[in-house]
Write a protein that holds these residues in place. Structure first.
Motif, PDB file in Angstrom:
ATOM      1  N   TYR A  17       0.814  -1.218   0.000  1.00  0.00           N
ATOM      2  CA  TYR A  17       0.000   0.000   0.000  1.00  0.00           C
ATOM      3  C   TYR A  17       0.850   1.271   0.000  1.00  0.00           C
ATOM      4  O   TYR A  17       0.326   2.346  -0.282  1.00  0.00           O
ATOM      5  CB  TYR A  17      -0.997  -0.030   1.159  1.00  0.00           C
ATOM      6  CG  TYR A  17      -2.102  -1.027   0.886  1.00  0.00           C
ATOM      7  CD1 TYR A  17      -3.038  -0.798  -0.120  1.00  0.00           C
ATOM      8  CD2 TYR A  17      -2.178  -2.226   1.579  1.00  0.00           C
ATOM      9  CE1 TYR A  17      -4.026  -1.717  -0.415  1.00  0.00           C
ATOM     10  CE2 TYR A  17      -3.168  -3.158   1.298  1.00  0.00           C
ATOM     11  CZ  TYR A  17      -4.091  -2.888   0.303  1.00  0.00           C
ATOM     12  OH  TYR A  17      -5.061  -3.804   0.014  1.00  0.00           O
ATOM     13  N   TRP A  18       2.126   1.161   0.275  1.00  0.00           N
ATOM     14  CA  TRP A  18       3.022   2.298   0.132  1.00  0.00           C
ATOM     15  C   TRP A  18       3.214   2.611  -1.362  1.00  0.00           C
ATOM     16  O   TRP A  18       3.361   3.764  -1.743  1.00  0.00           O
ATOM     17  CB  TRP A  18       4.373   1.974   0.778  1.00  0.00           C
ATOM     18  CG  TRP A  18       5.377   3.069   0.621  1.00  0.00           C
ATOM     19  CD1 TRP A  18       6.415   3.107  -0.255  1.00  0.00           C
ATOM     20  CD2 TRP A  18       5.432   4.288   1.353  1.00  0.00           C
ATOM     21  NE1 TRP A  18       7.127   4.269  -0.121  1.00  0.00           N
ATOM     22  CE2 TRP A  18       6.537   5.024   0.876  1.00  0.00           C
ATOM     23  CE3 TRP A  18       4.657   4.845   2.375  1.00  0.00           C
ATOM     24  CZ2 TRP A  18       6.876   6.273   1.367  1.00  0.00           C
ATOM     25  CZ3 TRP A  18       5.014   6.089   2.869  1.00  0.00           C
ATOM     26  CH2 TRP A  18       6.103   6.778   2.373  1.00  0.00           C
ATOM     27  N   HIS A  19       3.184   1.567  -2.192  1.00  0.00           N
ATOM     28  CA  HIS A  19       3.455   1.737  -3.619  1.00  0.00           C
ATOM     29  C   HIS A  19       2.207   1.816  -4.495  1.00  0.00           C
ATOM     30  O   HIS A  19       2.274   2.326  -5.617  1.00  0.00           O
ATOM     31  CB  HIS A  19       4.339   0.577  -4.115  1.00  0.00           C
ATOM     32  CG  HIS A  19       5.696   0.610  -3.509  1.00  0.00           C
ATOM     33  ND1 HIS A  19       6.033  -0.117  -2.396  1.00  0.00           N
ATOM     34  CD2 HIS A  19       6.804   1.311  -3.836  1.00  0.00           C
ATOM     35  CE1 HIS A  19       7.284   0.125  -2.077  1.00  0.00           C
ATOM     36  NE2 HIS A  19       7.777   0.980  -2.932  1.00  0.00           N
ATOM     37  N   PHE A  20       1.082   1.296  -4.006  1.00  0.00           N
ATOM     38  CA  PHE A  20      -0.150   1.266  -4.810  1.00  0.00           C
ATOM     39  C   PHE A  20      -1.322   1.721  -3.950  1.00  0.00           C
ATOM     40  O   PHE A  20      -1.397   1.377  -2.774  1.00  0.00           O
ATOM     41  CB  PHE A  20      -0.413  -0.161  -5.337  1.00  0.00           C
ATOM     42  CG  PHE A  20       0.730  -0.721  -6.127  1.00  0.00           C
ATOM     43  CD1 PHE A  20       0.921  -0.371  -7.454  1.00  0.00           C
ATOM     44  CD2 PHE A  20       1.651  -1.570  -5.531  1.00  0.00           C
ATOM     45  CE1 PHE A  20       1.992  -0.872  -8.177  1.00  0.00           C
ATOM     46  CE2 PHE A  20       2.731  -2.071  -6.240  1.00  0.00           C
ATOM     47  CZ  PHE A  20       2.901  -1.721  -7.570  1.00  0.00           C
ATOM     48  N   ARG A  21      -2.237   2.464  -4.572  1.00  0.00           N
ATOM     49  CA  ARG A  21      -3.435   2.903  -3.846  1.00  0.00           C
ATOM     50  C   ARG A  21      -4.243   1.708  -3.367  1.00  0.00           C
ATOM     51  O   ARG A  21      -4.738   1.678  -2.258  1.00  0.00           O
ATOM     52  CB  ARG A  21      -4.318   3.786  -4.734  1.00  0.00           C
ATOM     53  CG  ARG A  21      -3.816   5.179  -4.945  1.00  0.00           C
ATOM     54  CD  ARG A  21      -4.815   6.040  -5.714  1.00  0.00           C
ATOM     55  NE  ARG A  21      -5.323   5.421  -6.923  1.00  0.00           N
ATOM     56  CZ  ARG A  21      -4.716   5.448  -8.109  1.00  0.00           C
ATOM     57  NH1 ARG A  21      -3.561   6.065  -8.240  1.00  0.00           N
ATOM     58  NH2 ARG A  21      -5.242   4.872  -9.155  1.00  0.00           N
ATOM     59  N   ASP A  22      -4.375   0.725  -4.295  1.00  0.00           N
ATOM     60  CA  ASP A  22      -5.176  -0.456  -4.012  1.00  0.00           C
ATOM     61  C   ASP A  22      -4.849  -1.510  -5.064  1.00  0.00           C
ATOM     62  O   ASP A  22      -3.998  -1.289  -5.939  1.00  0.00           O
ATOM     63  CB  ASP A  22      -6.675  -0.108  -4.003  1.00  0.00           C
ATOM     64  CG  ASP A  22      -7.128   0.665  -5.241  1.00  0.00           C
ATOM     65  OD1 ASP A  22      -6.457   0.577  -6.305  1.00  0.00           O
ATOM     66  OD2 ASP A  22      -8.162   1.348  -5.173  1.00  0.00           O
ATOM     67  N   VAL A  23      -5.512  -2.637  -4.987  1.00  0.00           N
ATOM     68  CA  VAL A  23      -5.239  -3.727  -5.939  1.00  0.00           C
ATOM     69  C   VAL A  23      -5.568  -3.315  -7.376  1.00  0.00           C
ATOM     70  O   VAL A  23      -4.775  -3.603  -8.292  1.00  0.00           O
ATOM     71  CB  VAL A  23      -5.958  -5.023  -5.501  1.00  0.00           C
ATOM     72  CG1 VAL A  23      -5.843  -6.093  -6.576  1.00  0.00           C
ATOM     73  CG2 VAL A  23      -5.370  -5.525  -4.174  1.00  0.00           C
ATOM     74  N   PRO A  24      -6.694  -2.628  -7.631  1.00  0.00           N
ATOM     75  CA  PRO A  24      -6.936  -2.187  -9.015  1.00  0.00           C
ATOM     76  C   PRO A  24      -5.825  -1.274  -9.560  1.00  0.00           C
ATOM     77  O   PRO A  24      -5.528  -1.309 -10.759  1.00  0.00           O
ATOM     78  CB  PRO A  24      -8.272  -1.442  -8.924  1.00  0.00           C
ATOM     79  CG  PRO A  24      -8.981  -2.116  -7.787  1.00  0.00           C
ATOM     80  CD  PRO A  24      -7.876  -2.404  -6.791  1.00  0.00           C
TER      81      PRO A  24
END
Length: 181
Positions: A47-54
Motif C-alpha cells: 500500500y506504500w506503492h499502490f493505492r489499491d489492488v486495481p
C-alpha cells in the motif's frame, strides 16, 4: 546481534513480482496479501506503492502494453526491406522471449477482466496495423493476411516448440504469403 537491513522494495519490484505471480498462479492471485507473502514482506509495503489492488492491476497492464509496444516498434525499425521487417515482426510475435509466459497470462486474464481485455485489444490492433503496413509496402493489400500472420504467431506462442522452431515456422508462413504477390 542485529538483523541485516532489508532491501527497500521499489514499485518495480512489486510489478516484477506481480508478473511472476500472474504467470504462475493466474490473475486471481494478484492481491495484496498473497503478493506480500510471495515477496516476504508486509501488506503495508504494497500500500506504500499502490493505492489499491486495481491500481496494481492498471500499472501491470500499462507495463505489459509498453513492453509489447516497444517490441513491435523494435521489430519494424530493423534495417532492411519491408519483407525482412515483416518477417522480423512475425518472428518477434511468435517468439516473444522471456515475456512469453506473461503474454499468455495476460491473455488468459483478459478472458475475465475488461481492463486486461482492452489492453490486449489495443496491442492486437497495433500489431495487426504494423503487419498490414508492412504487407502493403510489399504490395499485398489484403487485410486478412495481417490477421492470419498475427493469429499464427500468437498460436505458435502456445506450442512447446523451441524458439528456433517457432521462428522458422512463422518465417515460412511469411515467405509463403510473400510468394503470393
Amino acid at each position: 546481534m542485529t538483523k541485516p537491513a532489508r532491501k527497500r522494495l521499489r514499485r518495480e519490484d512489486w510489478l516484477a513480482a506481480a508478473e511472476a505471480v500472474l504467470a504462475e498462479h493466474g490473475a486471481e492471485a494478484l492481491k495484496a496479501e498473497p503478493l506480500a507473502r510471495h515477496m516476504q514482506t508486509t501488506k503495508g509495503s504494497f500500500y506504500w506503492h499502490f493505492r489499491d489492488v486495481p491500481d496494481l492491476h492498471a500499472q501491470l497492464l500499462t507495463r505489459w502494453e509498453a513492453a509489447a509496444t516497444a517490441a513491435t516498434e523494435a521489430a519494424i525499425a530493423e534495417p532492411g526491406s519491408a519483407a525482412a521487417r515483416l518477417r522480423a515482426l512475425a518472428q518477434a510475435l511468435a517468439d516473444p522471449g522471456p515475456g512469453r509466459v506473461t503474454e499468455a497470462a495476460i491473455r488468459a486474464w483478459a478472458a475475465t477482466d475488461a481492463a486486461a481485455r482492452d489492453a490486449v485489444g489495443r496491442i492486437d490492433t497495433a500489431r495487426r496495423a504494423a503487419l498490414q503496413a508492412l504487407l502493403q509496402e510489399t504490395g499485398i493489400s489484403n487485410p486478412e493476411m495481417a490477421q492470419i500472420i498475427h493469429a499464427a504467431a500468437l498460436g505458435m506462442t502456445l506450442l512447446d516448440d523451441t524458439a528456433a522452431a517457432r521462428r522458422a515456422a512463422i518465417g515460412s508462413l511469411v515467405d509463403l504469403v510473400l510468394a503470393l504477390r
